[in-house]
Design a protein around this motif. Structure first.
Motif, mmCIF file in Angstrom:
data_model
loop_
_atom_site.group_PDB
_atom_site.id
_atom_site.type_symbol
_atom_site.label_atom_id
_atom_site.label_comp_id
_atom_site.label_asym_id
_atom_site.label_seq_id
_atom_site.Cartn_x
_atom_site.Cartn_y
_atom_site.Cartn_z
ATOM 1 N N PHE A 133 -2.969 -11.746 4.275
ATOM 2 C CA PHE A 133 -3.372 -11.755 3.184
ATOM 3 C C PHE A 133 -2.831 -13.785 2.263
ATOM 4 C CE2 PHE A 133 -0.627 -11.658 -0.970
ATOM 5 C CZ PHE A 133 -0.934 -12.127 -2.010
ATOM 6 N N VAL A 134 -1.499 -13.847 2.682
ATOM 7 C CA VAL A 134 -0.824 -15.473 2.754
ATOM 8 C C VAL A 134 -2.229 -16.199 2.893
ATOM 9 C CG1 VAL A 134 1.070 -16.955 3.572
ATOM 10 C CG2 VAL A 134 1.579 -14.553 2.844
ATOM 11 N N PHE A 135 -2.592 -16.700 4.084
ATOM 12 C CA PHE A 135 -3.238 -17.163 4.421
ATOM 13 C C PHE A 135 -4.759 -17.078 4.450
ATOM 14 C CE2 PHE A 135 -0.792 -17.858 8.787
ATOM 15 C CZ PHE A 135 -0.075 -18.725 8.013
ATOM 16 N N PHE A 136 -4.546 -15.956 3.499
ATOM 17 C CA PHE A 136 -6.312 -15.953 2.803
ATOM 18 C C PHE A 136 -5.337 -16.676 1.346
ATOM 19 C CE2 PHE A 136 -8.320 -12.134 3.266
ATOM 20 C CZ PHE A 136 -8.947 -12.848 5.070
ATOM 21 N N GLU A 137 -4.902 -16.300 0.483
ATOM 22 C CA GLU A 137 -4.510 -17.580 -1.233
ATOM 23 C C GLU A 137 -3.996 -19.145 -0.403
ATOM 24 O OE1 GLU A 137 -3.683 -15.214 -3.958
ATOM 25 O OE2 GLU A 137 -5.370 -14.704 -2.496
ATOM 26 N N ASN A 178 -12.027 -13.797 -7.122
ATOM 27 C CA ASN A 178 -10.960 -14.012 -5.762
ATOM 28 C C ASN A 178 -9.480 -13.513 -5.612
ATOM 29 O OD1 ASN A 178 -12.512 -14.842 -2.950
ATOM 30 N ND2 ASN A 178 -12.939 -15.957 -4.198
ATOM 31 N N ILE A 179 -8.850 -13.345 -7.209
ATOM 32 C CA ILE A 179 -7.254 -12.664 -6.708
ATOM 33 C C ILE A 179 -7.890 -11.578 -6.790
ATOM 34 C CG2 ILE A 179 -5.962 -13.665 -8.910
ATOM 35 C CD1 ILE A 179 -6.747 -15.581 -9.751
ATOM 36 N N LEU A 180 -8.843 -11.351 -7.873
ATOM 37 C CA LEU A 180 -8.808 -9.648 -7.413
ATOM 38 C C LEU A 180 -8.497 -9.218 -6.291
ATOM 39 C CD1 LEU A 180 -11.442 -8.989 -10.978
ATOM 40 C CD2 LEU A 180 -9.005 -8.326 -10.850
ATOM 41 N N GLY A 181 -9.833 -10.161 -5.579
ATOM 42 C CA GLY A 181 -9.638 -9.611 -4.196
ATOM 43 C C GLY A 181 -8.439 -9.776 -3.546
ATOM 44 N N ALA A 182 -7.686 -10.356 -3.707
ATOM 45 C CA ALA A 182 -6.504 -10.612 -3.216
ATOM 46 C C ALA A 182 -5.433 -9.243 -3.985
ATOM 47 C CB ALA A 182 -6.024 -12.019 -3.674
ATOM 48 N N ALA A 183 -5.937 -8.788 -5.104
ATOM 49 C CA ALA A 183 -4.911 -8.128 -5.550
ATOM 50 C C ALA A 183 -5.573 -6.182 -4.826
ATOM 51 C CB ALA A 183 -4.905 -7.550 -7.336
ATOM 52 N N ASN A 196 -16.237 -9.301 -0.533
ATOM 53 C CA ASN A 196 -16.450 -10.381 -1.119
ATOM 54 C C ASN A 196 -15.915 -11.792 -0.808
ATOM 55 O OD1 ASN A 196 -15.720 -11.712 -4.219
ATOM 56 N ND2 ASN A 196 -13.096 -11.036 -4.470
ATOM 57 N N LYS A 197 -15.109 -11.500 0.157
ATOM 58 C CA LYS A 197 -14.781 -12.844 1.040
ATOM 59 C C LYS A 197 -16.109 -13.678 1.320
ATOM 60 C CE LYS A 197 -10.897 -14.923 1.421
ATOM 61 N NZ LYS A 197 -10.867 -15.617 -0.516
ATOM 62 N N ALA A 198 -16.888 -12.870 2.171
ATOM 63 C CA ALA A 198 -18.297 -12.913 2.919
ATOM 64 C C ALA A 198 -19.793 -12.948 1.692
ATOM 65 C CB ALA A 198 -18.536 -11.971 4.177
ATOM 66 N N ALA A 255 11.201 -8.169 0.484
ATOM 67 C CA ALA A 255 10.360 -10.188 0.817
ATOM 68 C C ALA A 255 9.213 -9.303 0.864
ATOM 69 C CB ALA A 255 11.121 -9.843 1.873
ATOM 70 N N LEU A 256 8.232 -8.848 0.678
ATOM 71 C CA LEU A 256 6.578 -8.689 0.126
ATOM 72 C C LEU A 256 6.133 -8.952 -1.022
ATOM 73 C CD1 LEU A 256 5.361 -5.511 2.090
ATOM 74 C CD2 LEU A 256 5.641 -8.097 3.035
ATOM 75 N N VAL A 257 7.477 -8.589 -2.026
ATOM 76 C CA VAL A 257 7.193 -8.951 -3.201
ATOM 77 C C VAL A 257 7.150 -10.120 -3.733
ATOM 78 C CG1 VAL A 257 8.361 -8.144 -5.399
ATOM 79 C CG2 VAL A 257 7.214 -6.112 -4.455
ATOM 80 N N LEU A 258 8.561 -10.310 -3.236
ATOM 81 C CA LEU A 258 9.021 -12.520 -3.502
ATOM 82 C C LEU A 258 7.936 -12.996 -3.172
ATOM 83 C CD1 LEU A 258 11.702 -12.829 -4.548
ATOM 84 C CD2 LEU A 258 12.636 -13.421 -2.545
ATOM 85 N N THR A 259 7.383 -13.104 -2.049
ATOM 86 C CA THR A 259 6.161 -13.286 -1.163
ATOM 87 C C THR A 259 5.242 -13.559 -2.183
ATOM 88 O OG1 THR A 259 6.960 -13.352 0.669
ATOM 89 C CG2 THR A 259 4.441 -14.356 0.759
ATOM 90 N N ALA A 260 5.471 -12.305 -3.294
ATOM 91 C CA ALA A 260 3.131 -11.784 -3.791
ATOM 92 C C ALA A 260 3.931 -12.974 -5.211
ATOM 93 C CB ALA A 260 2.978 -10.550 -3.660
#
Lengths: 512, 138
Positions: free
Chosen positions: A135-139, A174-179, A230-232, B98-103
């Motif tokens: 998820f982090v790398f997606f963002e 994409n923000i919605l997708g990330a949520a 959504n990404k693809a 920790a996850l929430v902090l990152t988010a």
């Protein structure tokens, strides 16, 4: 050197991030910045090839970031990850070379840091073995690609306001997708108590065997289909793509269409064939139906386009449907076929987008009706576009022929006759729209010289030609001599369908 | 703390966020996105907030026991890691925080980006009405 050997996965992420930071600081020294960026990109290509060789020779590589075993973040390079990383680093190196001449000088100083962050985000999401880290790398790659879409080209044909509008759509969706992805990840964590993909997979399988699998796991699976769809840009979620890919500068279009939408494919393969491997049967018909709709709508929309880059974008939508069709069939041959398809499409579509950049620069417009007769004034672009068009249309001897052949072959072996018939019908559509575009742009005479003006005489520099030549060569090579790619795809598909090696490599580790 | 109440709050936040995203004004859409991201953060916290009773901190005077279990035993419902001889749900799960902090950090970045984008769109188009943004249609 032997110690460095072990650190390939982290180097593939750390080098681009470090260079991104350095290039921000070197904004006042454009030469140095460019040199650093190109050097880093080239070294990433080398390291990714070495990583693929290492994975091929000595099995799955697991890299613990911070030595916390499965409780910390791990990077895992199996054949799927390593081969996609080679693809993405190769395409990004060529795009970077191309953009040195194509992007406006003013934009270039912020272009380099963002480009490196995009590469880092791509490699991170391909290599990570931790679902939250995914998820982090997606963002990371979402935000950096947004910055790159609004970068200005030298020719200035695409207006800044168009870019902003397209980026707004892209960002909101994409923000919605990330949520949604966060919801899915949090629910998976609440169910299994771990974020490590191998660990989740083992626990879900154990729950399935014990009959205690909670029903909401299926809802999580559906959420993941939405996220990666959504990404693809598969069928109900494809509307942003034909706006974003054409308005981006051509090298970024090549990155977006060539590599970025493959992130969704990769996520689908990783989540459904690995994490959800025992509950996959329920999702396969959904993926097949969505894939067929994607193929149909993409191809039918592409037929009517007059904007060359918009046509290529709709063609991307259609082609990603074929990749998902192979994933939906789910047999060994079909997955290998969709991997081959993914590689060939990435190379051919990057070639087409880079060529279209040259064509637009030459013609001064994106409207194909205002072009024509360009085969005389720019034979190089005509040949390059023809090679890419033949590959997308699926004509031998290009790579696209091989990929369509193995995909349809796998479908017929799996007795999916109706699906293959629909896919074949729209393959004819794709042949039609690619050749219609080529004929409109290159054949005949320029329709109205008075109204639309002459073609610009300004020739392009070797920085623009070299990536196109290389990609065209690759398209031909993958068509004529496709055995290495086919055997790589076979081995990768075998590894995807039997993830025991992955699980053992990740979970049997010593915790300090 | 009541688990049902928290679920209800999350549901209402999702509802408000969805309602705002469907508005025509760009600024309301952005506010809706922020509210949805807060709802997601609450959801993540709720995944681990009610599972234990102790603070997950090992103080210096405490001796770390050597018999820590690091392997799962799914038959007995044990999810590693945990200390041998204690209840499995002895500590509050620290990972979700920790996850929430990152988010939160990530949603800060995306919100900043999209606000800048909205400002530039207002400059170029002279409006914040989404339905007027249709130069790319067709």
């Amino acid at each position: 050197m032997s110690s460095l050997n072990h650190h390939y996965p982290i180097l593939l992420i750390a080098i681009p991030i470090l260079v991104a930071a350095l290039t921000i600081m070197l904004r006042s020294r454009p030469k140095l910045q460019t040199g650093l960026s190109v050097l880093a990109s080239f070294s990433v290509v080398l390291i990714s090839s070495l990583l693929l060789m290492k994975v091929w020779n000595s099995g799955i590589q697991v890299y613990e970031v911070g030595e916390w075993g499965k409780y910390g973040i791990i990077l895992v390079a199996d054949l799927l990850s390593a081969s996609i990383v080679v693809l993405s680093s190769g395409v990004s190196f060529l795009s970077l070379i191309y953009s040195l001449d194509y992007i406006k000088k003013r934009s270039l100083s912020t272009y380099h840091p963002l480009f490196n962050l995009l590469v880092a985000g791509l490699h991170g999401s391909f290599l990570t073995g931790d679902i939250f880290n995914l998820f982090v790398f997606f963002e990371v790659l979402l935000l950096s690609s947004c910055g790159l879409v609004v970068a200005l080209e030298k020719d200035g044909i695409t207006k800044s306001s168009d870019k902003l509008e397209a980026t707004f759509k892209y960002l909101i969706l994409n923000i919605l997708g990330a949520a949604l992805m966060l919801i899915a990840v949090a629910s998976l964590y609440a169910t299994t108590g771990t974020l490590n993909m191998a660990d989740i997979s083992v626990k879900l399988s154990a729950m399935q065997a014990a009959g205690t699998l909670p029903w909401h796991v299926f809802a999580i699976g559906l959420l993941f289909i939405v996220v990666f769809g959504n990404k693809a840009a598969i069928f109900p979620l494809h509307y942003w793509l034909p706006d974003v890919h054409p308005t981006a500068p051509s090298p970024i279009s090549a990155m977006l269409s060539g590599v970025l939408i493959k992130v969704g494919v990769y996520g689908m393969l990783r989540i459904f064939f690995f994490v959800f491997r025992d509950v996959l049967g329920m999702f396969q018909p959904i993926i097949i139906i969505l894939a067929l709709f994607t193929i149909g709508i993409g191809a039918a929309s592409a037929v009517a386009q007059t904007d060359v880059k918009r046509l290529l974008a709709y063609s991307s939508v259609s082609q990603i449907g074929y990749v998902f069709l192979g994933i939906g069939f789910g047999s060994l041959g079909a997955i290998a076929a969709s991997l081959v398809y993914m590689f060939n499409h990435a190379i051919a579509k990057s070639l087409l987008f880079l060529t279209s950049g040259g064509i637009i620069h030459h013609a001064g417009t994106r409207d194909m009706n205002k072009m024509g007769g360009m085969v005389n004034s720019s034979p190089f672009m005509a040949v390059a576009f023809l090679i890419g068009a033949m590959s997308i249309a699926g004509l031998p001897p290009m790579g696209g022929f091989i990929s369509k052949f193995v995909l349809f072959d796998a479908g017929i072996i799996g007795k999916y006759y109706t699906e293959i018939a629909i896919a074949l019908l729209f393959a004819i559509f794709s042949m039609f729209y690619m050749f219609r575009a080529w004929l409109l742009m290159f054949w005949g005479e320029k329709r109205d010289v008075k109204a639309y003006g002459e073609y610009s005489e300004h020739g392009s520099s070797p920085l623009v030609y070299l990536p196109i030549v290389f990609l065209a060569f690759m398209v031909l090579a993958l068509g004529v001599y496709s055995e290495p790619l086919l055997s790589l795809a076979q081995a990768t598909a075998a590894q995807i369908l039997d993830p025991q090696a992955y699980i053992e490599a990740v979970l049997t580790r010593v915790v300090r | 703390m009541n688990n049902t109440l928290l679920s209800l709050v999350i549901a209402i936040l999702f509802g408000i966020g969805t309602f705002l995203i469907l508005r025509r004004d760009i600024v309301r859409v952005i506010i809706g996105l922020s509210i949805i991201s807060h709802a997601v953060n609450l959801l993540i916290v709720s995944a681990g907030a009610f599972s234990g009773k102790d603070v997950p901190i090992i103080t210096h005077n405490e001796v770390v026991p050597t018999n820590t279990i690091f392997s799962d035993s799914l038959k007995n419902g044990v999810l590693a890691p945990l200390l041998n001889g204690t209840e499995p749900t002895h500590f509050v799960d620290p990972l979700v925080q920790a996850l929430v902090l990152t988010a939160i950090v990530i949603s800060l970045a995306t919100t900043a980006m999209i606000i800048i984008l909205a400002y530039r769109i207002h400059e170029e188009y002279g409006t914040t009405d989404i339905q007027k943004l249709k130069r790319l249609w067709g």
